[in-house]
Design an enzyme around this catalytic site. Structure first.
Site, mmCIF file in Angstrom:
data_model
loop_
_atom_site.group_PDB
_atom_site.id
_atom_site.type_symbol
_atom_site.label_atom_id
_atom_site.label_comp_id
_atom_site.label_asym_id
_atom_site.label_seq_id
_atom_site.Cartn_x
_atom_site.Cartn_y
_atom_site.Cartn_z
ATOM 1 N N LEU A 1 -12.042 2.681 19.244
ATOM 2 C CA LEU A 1 -12.315 1.277 18.972
ATOM 3 C C LEU A 1 -13.777 1.151 18.591
ATOM 4 C CD1 LEU A 1 -10.463 -0.284 22.026
ATOM 5 C CD2 LEU A 1 -9.840 -0.673 19.616
ATOM 6 N N CYS B 1 -8.353 7.378 14.142
ATOM 7 C CA CYS B 1 -7.600 6.136 14.199
ATOM 8 C C CYS B 1 -8.428 4.987 14.750
ATOM 9 C CB CYS B 1 -6.349 6.316 15.065
ATOM 10 S SG CYS B 1 -5.387 4.803 15.166
ATOM 11 N N ASP B 2 -8.609 3.968 13.920
ATOM 12 C CA ASP B 2 -9.197 2.691 14.317
ATOM 13 C C ASP B 2 -8.059 1.868 14.925
ATOM 14 O OD1 ASP B 2 -10.084 0.083 14.429
ATOM 15 O OD2 ASP B 2 -10.648 -0.060 12.320
ATOM 16 N N GLU C 1 0.832 -1.200 0.000
ATOM 17 C CA GLU C 1 0.000 0.000 0.000
ATOM 18 C C GLU C 1 0.870 1.256 0.000
ATOM 19 O OE1 GLU C 1 -3.622 1.926 2.632
ATOM 20 O OE2 GLU C 1 -1.835 1.169 3.639
ATOM 21 N N ARG D 1 10.621 22.512 8.098
ATOM 22 C CA ARG D 1 9.582 22.381 7.078
ATOM 23 C C ARG D 1 9.635 21.042 6.335
ATOM 24 N NH1 ARG D 1 9.966 28.531 4.461
ATOM 25 N NH2 ARG D 1 9.756 29.632 6.473
ATOM 26 N N ARG E 1 -5.649 12.047 12.349
ATOM 27 C CA ARG E 1 -6.835 12.726 12.854
ATOM 28 C C ARG E 1 -7.868 11.743 13.392
ATOM 29 N NH1 ARG E 1 -11.333 11.937 9.810
ATOM 30 N NH2 ARG E 1 -10.923 10.993 7.782
#
Length: 319
Positions: free
Chosen positions: A263, A223-224, A76, A182, A221
């Site tokens: 969760l 999150c599972d 991925e 940066r 931002r």
């Protein structure tokens, strides 16, 4: 509820890098705010979380209390770096991370109850079908390597300008201006969020050079923790390792920061099972070669030693 040692426990097992992940899971499950979410499944959620991992000597934050398919996550990441936004090349490799979103859209718009397997097979075999139904919009990779710019053309009309390759720019800045503040890769393009299958969750990466070591920070931002975070930790740390190699630096600390950290309520069986397990082992990543470019890595370039995870744990993905 299974008891999980806190991260400051004095036992040697508690000092394993993975305990902080399990403690985060336990804290969310026991104390998280139960709420309705976009998917309708429902979550328990906390806000503002941090995990830290030392990547020295090839160490990686690879979860051992269940099997993480790190090659899938790696494929991925390599796909992101191509800037591609169509799932066809992923499906051809047996990577189905992104299939559920276009599949859901196809079912809604056509009314056909096609199976995931048949949908993915058709995506691979039928280029026209893939072009129509397999595109995700300008998701991660598009923003990373071809962030759109706009300008006034010679005729005074506002037109598309050359895209910005943020990843390539970060590599160059790490080499030529390591003290910069940066070194950032940003995925949250507000103007294009509505055209994405899913707005970026791991949205911002920043890098920091100190004493010849490359430190990295990733802000997520949303999150599972059960299904997504093990992949996210691996991918972000892997990107940091690749950038370090390209810039001639040693890997340093990887910092993960979560906003809405949650969760799903229908992940109870997975959570309860995983919280009864103890992490073990210290997997090490070896990079087989140094490609000419950050964009030239192949799956064969990555080898993991010392990874003996416990059995996989499955749960439904909330789309």
């Amino acid at each position: 509820m299974a008891s999980v040692p806190t991260v400051d426990d004095s036992s040697s097992q508690a000092r394993h890098y993975e305990w902080q992940y399990l403690e985060l899971m336990r804290r969310i499950w026991e104390t998280g705010d139960e709420r309705t979410d976009r998917t309708g499944v429902g979550t328990r959620s906390i806000f503002g979380t941090t995990l830290r991992f030392d990547l020295a000597d090839g160490a990686m934050p690879l979860i051992t209390s269940k099997r993480v398919y790190w090659k899938t996550a790696t494929r991925e990441l390599l796909w992101f770096l191509t800037g591609d936004t169509n799932i066809r090349k992923l499906c051809a490799q047996g990577v189905e991370i992104w299939t559920d979103w276009p599949l859901d859209k196809y079912r809604r718009e056509t009314g056909e109850e096609i199976t995931r397997e048949d949908f993915s097979k058709r995506i691979v075999e039928d280029a026209a079908f893939a072009e129509r139904w397999g595109d995700l919009g300008p998701v991660y990779g598009k923003q990373w390597v071809d962030w759109p710019t706009y300008r006034y053309g010679p005729d005074g009309k506002y037109e598309r300008g050359p895209g910005i390759n943020q990843v390539a720019e970060v590599v160059e800045s790490l080499k030529n201006n390591p003290g910069s503040r940066r070194h950032i890769i940003e995925g949250w393009n507000v103007a294009e969020l509505d055209t994405m299958a899913l707005p970026p969750c791991h949205k911002t990466y920043q890098f920091h050079v100190a004493d010849g070591r490359l430190n990295g920070l990733m802000y997520q931002r949303s999150c599972d923790v059960a299904l997504g975070l093990p992949f996210n930790l691996w991918s972000a740390a892997l990107l940091q390792r690749m950038l370090a190699q390209q810039a001639g630096l040693e890997p340093g600390e990887f910092v993960w920061m979560g906003g809405d950290t949650h969760l799903y309520l229908n992940h109870e069986e997975l959570v309860e099972t995983q919280l009864q397990r103890e992490p073990a082992g210290n997997p090490v990543l070896e990079l087989g070669r140094k490609p000419d470019s950050i964009f030239d890595y192949r799956i064969e370039d990555f080898e993991i030693r010392g990874y003996s995870p416990q059995s996989p744990l499955k749960a439904p993905v909330a789309v």
